[in-house]
Design a protein around this motif. Sequence first.
Motif, PDB file in Angstrom:
ATOM      1  N   GLN A  31      51.463  23.692 -39.082  1.00  0.00           N
ATOM      2  CA  GLN A  31      51.974  24.410 -40.206  1.00  0.00           C
ATOM      3  C   GLN A  31      52.624  25.733 -39.720  1.00  0.00           C
ATOM      4  O   GLN A  31      53.673  26.429 -40.015  1.00  0.00           O
ATOM      5  CB  GLN A  31      51.439  24.377 -41.455  1.00  0.00           C
ATOM      6  CG  GLN A  31      51.797  25.115 -42.607  1.00  0.00           C
ATOM      7  CD  GLN A  31      50.953  25.076 -43.858  1.00  0.00           C
ATOM      8  OE1 GLN A  31      49.524  24.667 -43.659  1.00  0.00           O
ATOM      9  NE2 GLN A  31      51.399  25.563 -44.874  1.00  0.00           N
ATOM     10  N   LEU A  32      51.564  26.464 -39.121  1.00  0.00           N
ATOM     11  CA  LEU A  32      51.673  27.726 -38.971  1.00  0.00           C
ATOM     12  C   LEU A  32      52.761  27.900 -37.689  1.00  0.00           C
ATOM     13  O   LEU A  32      53.647  28.886 -37.744  1.00  0.00           O
ATOM     14  CB  LEU A  32      50.473  28.556 -38.297  1.00  0.00           C
ATOM     15  CG  LEU A  32      49.322  28.690 -39.438  1.00  0.00           C
ATOM     16  CD1 LEU A  32      48.202  29.003 -38.827  1.00  0.00           C
ATOM     17  CD2 LEU A  32      49.737  29.756 -40.521  1.00  0.00           C
ATOM     18  N   LEU A  33      52.815  27.111 -36.707  1.00  0.00           N
ATOM     19  CA  LEU A  33      53.585  27.118 -35.501  1.00  0.00           C
ATOM     20  C   LEU A  33      55.162  26.971 -36.307  1.00  0.00           C
ATOM     21  O   LEU A  33      56.026  27.438 -35.706  1.00  0.00           O
ATOM     22  CB  LEU A  33      53.226  26.133 -34.678  1.00  0.00           C
ATOM     23  CG  LEU A  33      52.014  26.441 -34.054  1.00  0.00           C
ATOM     24  CD1 LEU A  33      51.778  25.437 -32.812  1.00  0.00           C
ATOM     25  CD2 LEU A  33      52.128  27.664 -33.093  1.00  0.00           C
ATOM     26  N   GLU A  34      55.349  26.000 -37.354  1.00  0.00           N
ATOM     27  CA  GLU A  34      56.829  25.770 -37.744  1.00  0.00           C
ATOM     28  C   GLU A  34      57.184  27.019 -38.591  1.00  0.00           C
ATOM     29  O   GLU A  34      58.182  27.091 -38.369  1.00  0.00           O
ATOM     30  CB  GLU A  34      56.454  24.601 -38.741  1.00  0.00           C
ATOM     31  CG  GLU A  34      57.661  24.145 -39.199  1.00  0.00           C
ATOM     32  CD  GLU A  34      57.573  22.652 -40.139  1.00  0.00           C
ATOM     33  OE1 GLU A  34      58.672  22.534 -41.122  1.00  0.00           O
ATOM     34  OE2 GLU A  34      56.451  22.084 -40.196  1.00  0.00           O
ATOM     35  N   ALA A  35      56.269  27.581 -39.320  1.00  0.00           N
ATOM     36  CA  ALA A  35      56.511  28.865 -39.880  1.00  0.00           C
ATOM     37  C   ALA A  35      56.852  29.910 -39.006  1.00  0.00           C
ATOM     38  O   ALA A  35      57.994  30.647 -39.268  1.00  0.00           O
ATOM     39  CB  ALA A  35      55.466  29.383 -40.902  1.00  0.00           C
ATOM     40  N   ALA A  36      56.138  30.043 -37.721  1.00  0.00           N
ATOM     41  CA  ALA A  36      56.458  30.968 -36.920  1.00  0.00           C
ATOM     42  C   ALA A  36      58.162  30.884 -36.013  1.00  0.00           C
ATOM     43  O   ALA A  36      58.639  31.790 -36.043  1.00  0.00           O
ATOM     44  CB  ALA A  36      55.456  31.068 -35.791  1.00  0.00           C
ATOM     45  N   PRO A  69      44.764  35.359 -33.369  1.00  0.00           N
ATOM     46  CA  PRO A  69      44.411  36.674 -33.841  1.00  0.00           C
ATOM     47  C   PRO A  69      45.730  37.617 -33.988  1.00  0.00           C
ATOM     48  O   PRO A  69      45.666  38.607 -34.490  1.00  0.00           O
ATOM     49  CB  PRO A  69      43.722  37.068 -32.386  1.00  0.00           C
ATOM     50  CG  PRO A  69      44.561  36.192 -31.295  1.00  0.00           C
ATOM     51  CD  PRO A  69      44.652  34.702 -31.942  1.00  0.00           C
ATOM     52  N   ASN A  70      47.001  37.241 -33.397  1.00  0.00           N
ATOM     53  CA  ASN A  70      48.117  38.148 -33.830  1.00  0.00           C
ATOM     54  C   ASN A  70      49.248  37.258 -33.395  1.00  0.00           C
ATOM     55  O   ASN A  70      49.113  36.151 -33.156  1.00  0.00           O
ATOM     56  CB  ASN A  70      47.850  39.100 -32.567  1.00  0.00           C
ATOM     57  CG  ASN A  70      47.597  38.715 -31.240  1.00  0.00           C
ATOM     58  OD1 ASN A  70      48.102  37.830 -30.792  1.00  0.00           O
ATOM     59  ND2 ASN A  70      46.675  39.502 -30.467  1.00  0.00           N
ATOM     60  N   LYS A  71      50.341  37.765 -33.418  1.00  0.00           N
ATOM     61  CA  LYS A  71      51.634  37.363 -33.240  1.00  0.00           C
ATOM     62  C   LYS A  71      51.962  36.865 -31.752  1.00  0.00           C
ATOM     63  O   LYS A  71      52.514  35.684 -31.877  1.00  0.00           O
ATOM     64  CB  LYS A  71      52.807  38.379 -33.740  1.00  0.00           C
ATOM     65  CG  LYS A  71      54.309  38.002 -33.489  1.00  0.00           C
ATOM     66  CD  LYS A  71      55.061  38.963 -33.886  1.00  0.00           C
ATOM     67  CE  LYS A  71      55.043  40.219 -33.115  1.00  0.00           C
ATOM     68  NZ  LYS A  71      56.016  41.253 -33.170  1.00  0.00           N
ATOM     69  N   GLU A  72      51.531  37.566 -30.939  1.00  0.00           N
ATOM     70  CA  GLU A  72      51.734  37.109 -29.517  1.00  0.00           C
ATOM     71  C   GLU A  72      50.901  35.788 -29.348  1.00  0.00           C
ATOM     72  O   GLU A  72      51.676  34.967 -28.595  1.00  0.00           O
ATOM     73  CB  GLU A  72      50.962  38.258 -28.608  1.00  0.00           C
ATOM     74  CG  GLU A  72      51.257  37.990 -27.118  1.00  0.00           C
ATOM     75  CD  GLU A  72      50.836  38.947 -26.217  1.00  0.00           C
ATOM     76  OE1 GLU A  72      51.060  38.867 -25.182  1.00  0.00           O
ATOM     77  OE2 GLU A  72      50.371  39.988 -26.599  1.00  0.00           O
ATOM     78  N   ALA A  73      49.628  35.408 -29.887  1.00  0.00           N
ATOM     79  CA  ALA A  73      48.975  34.625 -29.787  1.00  0.00           C
ATOM     80  C   ALA A  73      49.660  33.310 -30.334  1.00  0.00           C
ATOM     81  O   ALA A  73      49.853  32.143 -29.642  1.00  0.00           O
ATOM     82  CB  ALA A  73      47.556  34.513 -30.105  1.00  0.00           C
ATOM     83  N   ILE A  74      50.460  33.317 -31.385  1.00  0.00           N
ATOM     84  CA  ILE A  74      51.212  32.256 -31.900  1.00  0.00           C
ATOM     85  C   ILE A  74      52.545  32.207 -31.229  1.00  0.00           C
ATOM     86  O   ILE A  74      52.717  30.866 -30.878  1.00  0.00           O
ATOM     87  CB  ILE A  74      51.610  32.938 -33.223  1.00  0.00           C
ATOM     88  CG1 ILE A  74      50.553  33.151 -34.244  1.00  0.00           C
ATOM     89  CG2 ILE A  74      52.524  31.545 -34.170  1.00  0.00           C
ATOM     90  CD1 ILE A  74      50.863  33.542 -35.694  1.00  0.00           C
TER      91      ILE A  74
END
Length: 218
Positions: A31-36, A69-74
């Motif tokens: 869900q978070l990866l789709e949003a990102a 932990p942060n945007k880069e990790a996503i």
Amino acid sequence: MPEKTEKPTQESTAEPRPRRRQARGERRIAQLLEAAASVFCTTGYTAASTNAIAREAGVSPGTLYQFFPNKEAIAIELGDRLMHEMREMYGEALAPVDPATPVAEAIDSAVDRFIAFNCRHPVFFALMHGPDIPGRIAEEHDALHATLLLRVETLLTSLLPGTPPADVTRTAHMCLGIYKAGLELILAHGGAEREAYVQELKNTLIRYLEPLAAARRS
């Protein structure tokens, strides 16, 4: 005398719980990866924020930080998954072909698969070709590009038998450059206009490669 039924141990009753937690965690990550992906496509990587990603996913920032932990990790996780899928796809799209295969047929097959992947995952282009991608993704993309170039060279060796290796490499670089320029236009349009740009890309590659193939087969 009836047999005693053993009571389930704490270990046996608890066993499914980690699996359930793991499944819930995987769903939340997806869900978070789709949003990102949506946020990166809309704003670009630099302007994106974890708050915007959490808002797009419909969760709190605290929930997001439980997984990343942060945007880069996503971005790195998203990039890794997309590059894995891309490697699987181009292994099929750029397989060697019979030398008698018409250039137009080989291009149709390869371009259709690549365009389908990029239209399905527009964030791939945004992440891989943006000016501000994280260093880890840039390194992975460079490795992906080098492998992709080798696969294009393999396909071209089938279509252009007898061509010197240096010429094949140069032609492969040109094909990838043409494809990248066309892809940017394709992703900027939709519907019938997108289809028209796809056909223009194919036509450009065909007009570039057909004379080379004809010269080698004559």
